[in-house]
Design a protein around this motif. Sequence first.
Motif, PDB file in Angstrom:
ATOM      1  N   GLY A  51       1.821  22.125   4.994  1.00 28.32           N
ATOM      2  CA  GLY A  51       2.941  22.134   4.566  1.00 28.32           C
ATOM      3  C   GLY A  51       3.466  20.768   4.434  1.00 28.32           C
ATOM      4  O   GLY A  51       4.569  20.567   2.703  1.00 28.32           O
ATOM      5  N   GLU A  52       3.528  20.208   5.270  1.00 29.82           N
ATOM      6  CA  GLU A  52       4.093  18.673   5.627  1.00 29.82           C
ATOM      7  C   GLU A  52       3.409  17.838   5.054  1.00 29.82           C
ATOM      8  O   GLU A  52       2.422  17.804   4.351  1.00 29.82           O
ATOM      9  CB  GLU A  52       3.849  18.918   6.950  1.00 29.82           C
ATOM     10  N   HIS A  53       4.467  16.757   3.851  1.00 27.68           N
ATOM     11  CA  HIS A  53       3.529  15.965   3.076  1.00 27.68           C
ATOM     12  C   HIS A  53       4.778  14.348   2.730  1.00 27.68           C
ATOM     13  O   HIS A  53       6.518  14.416   3.209  1.00 27.68           O
ATOM     14  CB  HIS A  53       4.591  16.187   1.644  1.00 27.68           C
ATOM     15  N   HIS A  54       3.518  13.561   3.687  1.00 31.14           N
ATOM     16  CA  HIS A  54       4.692  12.281   3.474  1.00 31.14           C
ATOM     17  C   HIS A  54       3.853  10.954   2.610  1.00 31.14           C
ATOM     18  O   HIS A  54       3.178  11.532   2.386  1.00 31.14           O
ATOM     19  CB  HIS A  54       3.937  11.409   4.679  1.00 31.14           C
ATOM     20  N   ASN A 114      12.455   8.956   3.603  1.00 29.68           N
ATOM     21  CA  ASN A 114      11.019   7.599   2.761  1.00 29.68           C
ATOM     22  C   ASN A 114      10.044   7.710   1.799  1.00 29.68           C
ATOM     23  O   ASN A 114      10.223   6.844   1.038  1.00 29.68           O
ATOM     24  CB  ASN A 114      10.242   8.050   4.604  1.00 29.68           C
ATOM     25  N   VAL A 115      10.543   9.229   0.673  1.00 33.98           N
ATOM     26  CA  VAL A 115       9.984   8.858  -0.438  1.00 33.98           C
ATOM     27  C   VAL A 115      10.922   7.822  -1.190  1.00 33.98           C
ATOM     28  O   VAL A 115      10.734   7.348  -2.067  1.00 33.98           O
ATOM     29  CB  VAL A 115       9.671  10.263  -0.641  1.00 33.98           C
ATOM     30  N   ALA A 116      12.491   8.650  -1.208  1.00 30.55           N
ATOM     31  CA  ALA A 116      13.132   8.079  -1.988  1.00 30.55           C
ATOM     32  C   ALA A 116      13.146   6.497  -1.655  1.00 30.55           C
ATOM     33  O   ALA A 116      13.087   5.700  -3.059  1.00 30.55           O
ATOM     34  CB  ALA A 116      14.296   8.771  -1.941  1.00 30.55           C
ATOM     35  N   LYS A 117      13.566   5.816  -1.191  1.00 32.45           N
ATOM     36  CA  LYS A 117      13.044   4.436  -0.331  1.00 32.45           C
ATOM     37  C   LYS A 117      11.763   3.681  -1.089  1.00 32.45           C
ATOM     38  O   LYS A 117      11.754   2.555  -1.826  1.00 32.45           O
ATOM     39  CB  LYS A 117      13.037   4.707   0.919  1.00 32.45           C
ATOM     40  N   THR A 118       9.981   4.368  -0.798  1.00 33.19           N
ATOM     41  CA  THR A 118       9.548   3.885  -1.343  1.00 33.19           C
ATOM     42  C   THR A 118       9.297   3.618  -3.221  1.00 33.19           C
ATOM     43  O   THR A 118       9.002   2.612  -2.980  1.00 33.19           O
ATOM     44  CB  THR A 118       8.346   4.969  -0.866  1.00 33.19           C
ATOM     45  N   TYR A 119       9.616   4.875  -3.672  1.00 32.33           N
ATOM     46  CA  TYR A 119       9.897   4.615  -4.455  1.00 32.33           C
ATOM     47  C   TYR A 119      11.054   3.553  -5.427  1.00 32.33           C
ATOM     48  O   TYR A 119      10.417   3.163  -6.694  1.00 32.33           O
ATOM     49  CB  TYR A 119       9.223   6.497  -5.772  1.00 32.33           C
ATOM     50  N   VAL A 143       1.258  -1.433  -0.393  1.00 33.51           N
ATOM     51  CA  VAL A 143       0.372   0.492  -0.079  1.00 33.51           C
ATOM     52  C   VAL A 143       0.585   1.595  -0.385  1.00 33.51           C
ATOM     53  O   VAL A 143       1.783   1.109   1.236  1.00 33.51           O
ATOM     54  CB  VAL A 143      -1.432   0.494   1.296  1.00 33.51           C
ATOM     55  N   LEU A 144       0.997   1.778  -1.431  1.00 32.21           N
ATOM     56  CA  LEU A 144       1.659   3.375  -1.144  1.00 32.21           C
ATOM     57  C   LEU A 144       0.601   3.926  -0.638  1.00 32.21           C
ATOM     58  O   LEU A 144      -0.792   4.685  -0.558  1.00 32.21           O
ATOM     59  CB  LEU A 144       2.098   3.795  -2.647  1.00 32.21           C
ATOM     60  N   VAL A 145       0.441   5.430   0.483  1.00 32.11           N
ATOM     61  CA  VAL A 145       0.385   5.745   1.188  1.00 32.11           C
ATOM     62  C   VAL A 145       0.825   7.380   0.969  1.00 32.11           C
ATOM     63  O   VAL A 145       1.673   7.568   1.164  1.00 32.11           O
ATOM     64  CB  VAL A 145       0.773   5.821   2.632  1.00 32.11           C
ATOM     65  N   ASP A 146      -0.015   8.985   0.878  1.00 27.85           N
ATOM     66  CA  ASP A 146       0.296   9.835   0.469  1.00 27.85           C
ATOM     67  C   ASP A 146      -0.285  10.245   1.285  1.00 27.85           C
ATOM     68  O   ASP A 146      -1.961  10.567   1.346  1.00 27.85           O
ATOM     69  CB  ASP A 146      -0.149   9.826  -0.911  1.00 27.85           C
ATOM     70  N   ILE A 147       0.276  11.131   2.354  1.00 30.96           N
ATOM     71  CA  ILE A 147       0.066  12.110   3.651  1.00 30.96           C
ATOM     72  C   ILE A 147      -0.093  13.446   2.853  1.00 30.96           C
ATOM     73  O   ILE A 147       0.888  14.045   2.808  1.00 30.96           O
ATOM     74  CB  ILE A 147      -0.179  11.396   4.660  1.00 30.96           C
ATOM     75  N   GLN A 148      -0.698  14.796   2.718  1.00 28.84           N
ATOM     76  CA  GLN A 148      -0.809  15.991   2.553  1.00 28.84           C
ATOM     77  C   GLN A 148      -1.443  16.839   4.033  1.00 28.84           C
ATOM     78  O   GLN A 148      -2.865  16.251   3.857  1.00 28.84           O
ATOM     79  CB  GLN A 148      -0.830  16.446   1.885  1.00 28.84           C
ATOM     80  N   LEU A 149      -0.785  17.765   4.353  1.00 27.60           N
ATOM     81  CA  LEU A 149      -1.482  18.266   5.664  1.00 27.60           C
ATOM     82  C   LEU A 149      -0.996  20.043   4.961  1.00 27.60           C
ATOM     83  O   LEU A 149      -0.525  20.522   4.425  1.00 27.60           O
ATOM     84  CB  LEU A 149      -0.630  17.948   6.943  1.00 27.60           C
ATOM     85  N   LEU A 150      -1.740  20.697   5.993  1.00 31.07           N
ATOM     86  CA  LEU A 150      -2.039  21.651   5.976  1.00 31.07           C
ATOM     87  C   LEU A 150      -0.776  22.307   5.802  1.00 31.07           C
ATOM     88  O   LEU A 150      -0.884  23.952   5.887  1.00 31.07           O
ATOM     89  CB  LEU A 150      -3.560  22.681   6.619  1.00 31.07           C
ATOM     90  N   LEU A 172       2.005   9.699  -7.861  1.00 28.16           N
ATOM     91  CA  LEU A 172       3.964  10.497  -7.886  1.00 28.16           C
ATOM     92  C   LEU A 172       3.564  11.917  -6.275  1.00 28.16           C
ATOM     93  O   LEU A 172       2.109  12.139  -6.611  1.00 28.16           O
ATOM     94  CB  LEU A 172       4.062  10.734  -8.715  1.00 28.16           C
ATOM     95  N   PRO A 173       3.952  11.434  -5.583  1.00 23.33           N
ATOM     96  CA  PRO A 173       3.645  13.143  -4.561  1.00 23.33           C
ATOM     97  C   PRO A 173       3.879  14.077  -5.322  1.00 23.33           C
ATOM     98  O   PRO A 173       4.801  14.183  -6.130  1.00 23.33           O
ATOM     99  CB  PRO A 173       4.719  12.207  -3.124  1.00 23.33           C
ATOM    100  N   GLN A 174       3.179  14.785  -5.277  1.00 20.04           N
ATOM    101  CA  GLN A 174       3.203  16.200  -5.861  1.00 20.04           C
ATOM    102  C   GLN A 174       4.031  17.364  -6.002  1.00 20.04           C
ATOM    103  O   GLN A 174       4.127  17.934  -6.779  1.00 20.04           O
ATOM    104  CB  GLN A 174       2.256  16.845  -6.256  1.00 20.04           C
ATOM    105  N   ASN A 175       4.549  17.250  -4.726  1.00 20.88           N
ATOM    106  CA  ASN A 175       5.303  18.413  -4.154  1.00 20.88           C
ATOM    107  C   ASN A 175       7.460  17.575  -3.977  1.00 20.88           C
ATOM    108  O   ASN A 175       7.845  18.462  -3.760  1.00 20.88           O
ATOM    109  CB  ASN A 175       5.184  18.772  -3.035  1.00 20.88           C
ATOM    110  N   GLU A 176       6.984  15.691  -4.271  1.00 19.60           N
ATOM    111  CA  GLU A 176       8.518  15.437  -4.871  1.00 19.60           C
ATOM    112  C   GLU A 176       8.314  14.917  -6.073  1.00 19.60           C
ATOM    113  O   GLU A 176       8.696  13.552  -5.744  1.00 19.60           O
ATOM    114  CB  GLU A 176       8.455  14.128  -3.344  1.00 19.60           C
ATOM    115  N   ILE A 177       7.763  15.314  -7.091  1.00 20.49           N
ATOM    116  CA  ILE A 177       7.414  14.240  -8.451  1.00 20.49           C
ATOM    117  C   ILE A 177       9.162  14.282  -9.095  1.00 20.49           C
ATOM    118  O   ILE A 177       9.182  13.019  -9.691  1.00 20.49           O
ATOM    119  CB  ILE A 177       7.214  15.427  -9.108  1.00 20.49           C
ATOM    120  N   THR A 178       9.811  14.567  -8.709  1.00 17.14           N
ATOM    121  CA  THR A 178      11.171  14.974  -9.380  1.00 17.14           C
ATOM    122  C   THR A 178      11.998  13.547  -8.481  1.00 17.14           C
ATOM    123  O   THR A 178      12.922  12.676  -9.305  1.00 17.14           O
ATOM    124  CB  THR A 178      12.006  15.760  -9.296  1.00 17.14           C
ATOM    125  N   LEU A 179      12.147  13.671  -7.309  1.00 18.14           N
ATOM    126  CA  LEU A 179      12.317  12.835  -6.398  1.00 18.14           C
ATOM    127  C   LEU A 179      11.904  11.504  -6.352  1.00 18.14           C
ATOM    128  O   LEU A 179      12.836  10.459  -6.735  1.00 18.14           O
ATOM    129  CB  LEU A 179      12.613  13.392  -5.005  1.00 18.14           C
TER     130      LEU A 179
END
Length: 328
Positions: free
Chosen positions: A117-120, A141-146, A108-115, A261-268
């Motif tokens: 600005g934190e993104h997990h 965590n983003v790098a390891k996940t992808y 399960v890929l989990v993507d969390i966006q908080l008000l 893809l996580p919108q604020n970490e697309i490149t990574l």
Amino acid sequence: MRLFVKILLTYFLILSGHFLYAHEVRPAFLQIQEQSPNSYAILWKVPRTVDKVLNIQPKFENSFTLSETSPPRILEAFVLYSYQLEGEQSIANTKLSIDQLNSTGTDVLVDIQLLNGEHHSFLLRPTQNSILIPETTNKWNVAKTYVILGIEHILMGFDHLLFVLALVIITTGFKTLLKTITAFTLAHSITLSFSALGIANLPGPPVEAVIALSIVFLALEILKIQKGHSSLTSQKPWIVAFAFGLLHGFGFAGALEEIGLPQNEITLALATFNIGVELGQILFVLVVLVLLRLVQAIPPSKEWTKKLVPYAIGSMAVFWLIERISGF
């Protein structure tokens, strides 16, 4: 003995190819987006087959209330559920788990966006189906996940692996093999990136059909080479690998689009997914080289047994081609 080994390998190739294609399950996807303080919109995407939907469900701490906001939507490979999550506190530093995940073979890929600005982004697996949601973003965590998703995708994408197998069989010499695999890597990395970034795209079904056709082409080339006929593929396999690699990249992109893809970490995320694909590909090539070395060490038998592997590759690819064209 050599005949027995080749027949066994061919038999395994056909059966495992059909099994992996028929039972491949993409990761589930859980998106949690904070809309107002302690109020979250939940998108829950669960993989499905023709007759089965995975019986898995996100579970939050008792201080939160989860309610369905719209009826489930059934798509080709997924069922989409929409929920609203309400709580008296932030979701940070609380436990998230996926019920029944340990009885499945999917992630399960989990993507969390908080008000704030934190993104997990992280991956839950059958062996680790829960996590304490962190307070601050961790790029690792983003790098390891992808990277993990990239490795899993290439190792479960049997059509891509069959194409690489055919390239390895055709190519002679380590330098030529290195050049060929590098060309394939470069090509599919280009189109994967272009598609993920919205620069260029192709419709999925025709791409998947042409990928199957590319494997048929290489199977025929192997037979030509065995007969002593020279061709562009045998002389300069890196050109063929690059040309078809561009199409395979669009195939990878289709799978990545379904994963998200996580919108604020697309490149990574894109870069590390590519790295994962290449790590899985390198692992596969090393295993194939070892197996080929073992087979070559066995005393030769009848000449016709050499055709077993290309016929097995070609037959599987023709089956995929017909199936994918019929699905247009």
